[in-house]
Write an enzyme that holds these catalytic residues in place. Structure first.
Site, PDB file in Angstrom:
ATOM      1  CG  ASN A   9       1.770  -5.973  13.246  1.00  0.00           C
ATOM      2  OD1 ASN A   9       1.173  -6.056  14.313  1.00  0.00           O
ATOM      3  ND2 ASN A   9       1.312  -5.258  12.220  1.00  0.00           N
ATOM      4  CE  LYS A  11      -0.937  -7.409  10.076  1.00  0.00           C
ATOM      5  NZ  LYS A  11      -1.425  -7.217   8.726  1.00  0.00           N
ATOM      6  CG  HIS A  94       0.405  -1.433  10.193  1.00  0.00           C
ATOM      7  ND1 HIS A  94      -0.687  -1.841   9.466  1.00  0.00           N
ATOM      8  CD2 HIS A  94       1.323  -2.425  10.086  1.00  0.00           C
ATOM      9  CE1 HIS A  94      -0.436  -3.045   8.946  1.00  0.00           C
ATOM     10  NE2 HIS A  94       0.773  -3.410   9.306  1.00  0.00           N
ATOM     11  CD  GLU A  96      -3.463  -4.243   9.033  1.00  0.00           C
ATOM     12  OE1 GLU A  96      -3.337  -4.404  10.259  1.00  0.00           O
ATOM     13  OE2 GLU A  96      -3.009  -5.050   8.193  1.00  0.00           O
ATOM     14  CD  GLU A 166       4.486  -3.063   6.859  1.00  0.00           C
ATOM     15  OE1 GLU A 166       4.789  -4.227   7.080  1.00  0.00           O
ATOM     16  OE2 GLU A 166       3.541  -2.491   7.431  1.00  0.00           O
ATOM     17  N   GLY A 172      -0.675  -8.851   3.758  1.00  0.00           N
ATOM     18  CA  GLY A 172      -1.702  -9.858   4.018  1.00  0.00           C
ATOM     19  C   GLY A 172      -2.338 -10.421   2.757  1.00  0.00           C
ATOM     20  CB  SER A 212       3.083 -11.368   1.510  1.00  0.00           C
ATOM     21  OG  SER A 212       1.740 -10.923   1.572  1.00  0.00           O
TER      22      SER A 212
END
Ligand code: PEP
Length: 250
Positions: A9, A11, A94, A96, A166, A172, A212
């Site tokens: 991904n 991003k 996702h 985010e 996730e 991250g 990660s």
């Protein structure tokens, strides 16, 4: 059995020129890999990347999609537009999108159904925040996000859905769930899928881990029986870091 599926991904990173260079390097260096592979560039680079990767073993995905086919939706991108530029897969839900842009399970479900109707494959992301984890709500959150996100999706469509577990606290941050912890949660996700569908769907569904993932931890994660792949953010931005992850040998 389930084919390992490693996805990157990207991003909100990379201009078209940078995306083209990375895609070209991945195409060359990953040509012999038999795992399923995907990269998801920004909307503006999808066509560039799809052109470079045409005929390769790497799928091209989008990171989001509108919840409608067309119309007055300023700033949104429809499924047709994604297919038009060469996307075959779309990442939905996702963390985010959920936590920064306020996407609800209901909205994500509309997108999931629309993507499937329009012939796109879906990677549906689920996972708990740190507060939810500390409150002992991991399975409850995953059940709610799976039940909501997959509402109205029948068993026949499940072959076109990958689940990405996730944990939000691991995305991250450099923190990763241990392979044991992640495997326990993946097993619980599989059992939720058996409740929502049946055992054969639960056995067949590919469940990626995300948070990660790096060269140091990918083999340990992938060696676990319920971990079928990885959704990789930061480490997917360079060939040097993504290639060895995609080539992992567990
Ligand atoms: C992600 O973007 O889905 C992700 C898991 O990011 P990272 O690998 O950087 O934690």
């Amino acid at each position: 059995m389930r084919t390992p599926f490693i996805a990157g991904n990207w991003k909100m990173h990379k201009t078209r020129a940078e995306a083209r260079d990375l895609a070209a390097a991945l195409k060359e260096q990953l040509s012999g890999v038999s795992h399923r592979l995907l990269v998801a560039p920004t909307f503006t680079s999808i066509e560039t990347v799809a052109t470079v990767l045409e005929g390769s073993n790497i799928l091209v995905g989008a990171q989001n999609m509108a919840a409608a086919r067309s119309g007055a939706h300023t700033g949104e991108i429809s499924p047709d537009m994604l297919k038009d530029v060469g996307a075959q897969v779309v990442i939905l839900g996702h963390s985010e999108r959920r936590h920064v842009y306020g996407e609800t399970d209901e909205l994500i479900n509309t997108k999931v159904q629309l993507a499937l109707e329009e012939g796109l494959e879906v990677i549906l992301c689920i996972g708990e925040t740190l507060d939810e984890r500390e409150a002992g709500q991991v399975d409850q959150v995953n059940r709610r996000q799976l039940t909501g996100g997959l509402a109205g999706v029948d068993a026949g469509a499940m072959g076109r859905i990958t689940i990405a577990y996730e944990p939000v606290w691991a995305i991250g941050t450099g923190k990763t769930a241990t392979p044991e912890d992640a495997d326990t949660t993946h097993a619980a996700v599989r059992s939720i899928m058996a409740d929502l569908y049946d055992q054969s769907v639960a056995d067949a569904v590919v469940i990626q881990y995300g948070g990660s993932v790096k060269l140091d931890n990918v083999a340990g994660l992938m060696a676990k029986p319920n971990i079928d792949g990885a959704l990789v953010g930061g480490a997917s931005l360079k060939a040097d870091t993504f290639v060895p992850i995609a080539q992992f040998d567990s």
